[in-house]
Design a protein around this motif. Structure first.
Motif, PDB file in Angstrom:
ATOM      1  N   PRO A  50       1.079  -2.832   5.827  1.00 18.65           N
ATOM      2  CA  PRO A  50       1.775  -3.360   4.648  1.00 18.65           C
ATOM      3  C   PRO A  50       3.270  -3.068   4.680  1.00 18.65           C
ATOM      4  O   PRO A  50       3.696  -1.977   5.081  1.00 18.65           O
ATOM      5  CB  PRO A  50       1.093  -2.628   3.481  1.00 18.65           C
ATOM      6  N   LEU A  51       4.039  -4.040   4.280  1.00 18.62           N
ATOM      7  CA  LEU A  51       5.489  -3.872   4.220  1.00 18.62           C
ATOM      8  C   LEU A  51       5.865  -2.626   3.425  1.00 18.62           C
ATOM      9  O   LEU A  51       6.760  -1.866   3.810  1.00 18.62           O
ATOM     10  CB  LEU A  51       6.116  -5.113   3.583  1.00 18.62           C
ATOM     11  N   ARG A  89       7.417   4.927  -4.939  1.00 26.29           N
ATOM     12  CA  ARG A  89       7.071   5.448  -3.629  1.00 26.29           C
ATOM     13  C   ARG A  89       5.579   5.217  -3.393  1.00 26.29           C
ATOM     14  O   ARG A  89       4.742   5.554  -4.240  1.00 26.29           O
ATOM     15  CB  ARG A  89       7.381   6.945  -3.551  1.00 26.29           C
ATOM     16  N   VAL A  90       5.255   4.629  -2.262  1.00 19.21           N
ATOM     17  CA  VAL A  90       3.863   4.362  -1.904  1.00 19.21           C
ATOM     18  C   VAL A  90       3.665   4.617  -0.415  1.00 19.21           C
ATOM     19  O   VAL A  90       4.625   4.692   0.349  1.00 19.21           O
ATOM     20  CB  VAL A  90       3.436   2.910  -2.234  1.00 19.21           C
ATOM     21  N   GLY A  91       2.399   4.720  -0.022  1.00 15.26           N
ATOM     22  CA  GLY A  91       2.059   4.909   1.380  1.00 15.26           C
ATOM     23  C   GLY A  91       0.561   5.007   1.535  1.00 15.26           C
ATOM     24  O   GLY A  91      -0.197   4.689   0.601  1.00 15.26           O
ATOM     25  N   PRO A  92       0.085   5.444   2.680  1.00 16.98           N
ATOM     26  CA  PRO A  92      -1.356   5.567   2.907  1.00 16.98           C
ATOM     27  C   PRO A  92      -2.023   6.416   1.819  1.00 16.98           C
ATOM     28  O   PRO A  92      -1.495   7.444   1.404  1.00 16.98           O
ATOM     29  CB  PRO A  92      -1.435   6.247   4.278  1.00 16.98           C
ATOM     30  N   GLY A  93      -3.166   5.936   1.358  1.00 15.07           N
ATOM     31  CA  GLY A  93      -3.930   6.682   0.357  1.00 15.07           C
ATOM     32  C   GLY A  93      -3.730   6.223  -1.063  1.00 15.07           C
ATOM     33  O   GLY A  93      -4.378   6.742  -1.980  1.00 15.07           O
ATOM     34  N   VAL A 144      -4.785  -5.556   2.654  1.00 17.87           N
ATOM     35  CA  VAL A 144      -5.604  -4.972   1.580  1.00 17.87           C
ATOM     36  C   VAL A 144      -6.856  -4.340   2.169  1.00 17.87           C
ATOM     37  O   VAL A 144      -7.192  -3.190   1.882  1.00 17.87           O
ATOM     38  CB  VAL A 144      -5.976  -6.045   0.536  1.00 17.87           C
ATOM     39  N   ARG A 145      -7.550  -5.104   3.012  1.00 14.95           N
ATOM     40  CA  ARG A 145      -8.838  -4.660   3.574  1.00 14.95           C
ATOM     41  C   ARG A 145      -8.697  -3.386   4.398  1.00 14.95           C
ATOM     42  O   ARG A 145      -9.535  -2.480   4.311  1.00 14.95           O
ATOM     43  CB  ARG A 145      -9.417  -5.781   4.438  1.00 14.95           C
TER      44      ARG A 145
END
Length: 308
Positions: A73-74, A89-93, A221-222
């Motif tokens: 994801p971008l 702020r976003v990332g894995p999880g 998403v998946r």
């Protein structure tokens, strides 16, 4: 090679990987690589600024392009997701917030403004299943008189949410994070000395609601959004939305408002869940910016209102 051509070739690489937003993504990745805003990047590209192949930013840009071409994801690559007036702020999880959820925030803010006009100066709001904290943080920023609480089960998502709450400006409300299952929150809140068992004016939620058999087609998403944030439980994905409705009935004050996001095909079923609760009235479906029925609201009856 000038910057404009570099971006164009990056977009071609992303298009070949099947990414529909190839030009936008290439621009945003270039801005990230060069440490510029998107507007600054566009100005430099239009001015014919060069991008030498040996520049470290050029190398970094192509590394980011290849990462995006693998359908990362971008927002995971840049570390940020725009949402209303925020850069979260976003990332894995953690689930990457989507534009349709901005409509849910606006519905909550409309009700808060109504309460303010009626003399309620410090309404209490809880976001059940906050994820990145998008809803709670937006309400805290845009309606700073509110007392805002956020509930999240996942430790990873809660960490991202807490980071986003800490990044809010001093003018925003403080957000209190509760790390627990949203189904357990009513009981925990009733025993919380800080709350004293007092009720909320607004319950807002974008819970997991995808049915188990509807695996998302979109690879980002998946493969990258956590399953705990996607699948709602039960054959129709409505187990957690039903839990939100039940929790809202428990924690809302008379006249309090529930605002719940769901899939378009679930609008009728979610309205049915609300109507099945004798304490709820004024059940209404709401459209997102594309005209799809993506949210439902309901109100807790006042003590003097008879049940239907």
């Amino acid at each position: 090679m000038d910057l404009q051509l570099t971006i164009r070739r990056g977009a071609e690489r992303l298009a070949a990987a099947g990414i529909a937003s190839c030009h936008t993504d290439a621009e945003l990745l270039a801005a990230h690589a060069w440490g510029l805003s998107r507007a600054q990047l566009q100005l430099q590209a239009l001015s014919g600024t060069g991008a030498h192949p040996a520049d470290p930013q050029q190398t970094r840009f192509w590394e980011l392009i290849e990462e995006r071409a693998r359908r990362v994801p971008l927002q995971h690559i840049t570390g940020f997701a725009p949402f209303r007036w925020l850069e979260l702020r976003v990332g894995p999880g953690v689930f990457v917030p989507r534009p349709e959820t901005e409509t849910v925030v606006e519905l909550a803010l409309q009700h808060l403004r109504t309460l303010h006009s009626e003399g309620v100066r410090a309404p209490r709001v809880v976001d059940l299943g906050t994820g990145s904290g998008a809803i709670a943080a937006s309400i805290a920023l845009e309606f700073p008189n509110a007392e805002v609480h956020a509930v999240e089960l996942s430790a990873e998502a809660a960490a991202w949410a807490q980071l986003n709450f800490q990044r809010l400006p001093a003018t925003a409300s403080k957000v209190t994070l509760h790390q627990c299952d949203l189904r357990d929150f009513p009981q925990q809140w009733s025993q919380d000395p800080a709350g004293g068992g007092s009720s909320f004016d607004v319950v807002v939620s974008n819970p997991p609601y995808i049915p188990p058999h509807m695996v998302p087609v979109e690879q980002e998403v998946r493969d990258h959004d956590p399953e705990i944030a996607l699948y709602g439980g039960g054959p129709e994905g409505l187990e957690l939305p039903a839990a939100v409705v039940s929790a809202a009935v428990t924690v809302l004050a008379p006249g309090g408002r529930l605002i719940l996001e769901h899939a378009e095909v679930q609008a009728e079923a979610v309205a049915g869940l609300c109507r099945a609760e004798p304490a709820l009235t004024s059940v209404q479906s709401h459209q997102d910016l594309t005209g799809r029925q993506r949210a439902t609201s309901a109100r807790v009856r006042s003590t003097s209102e008879p049940a239907a």
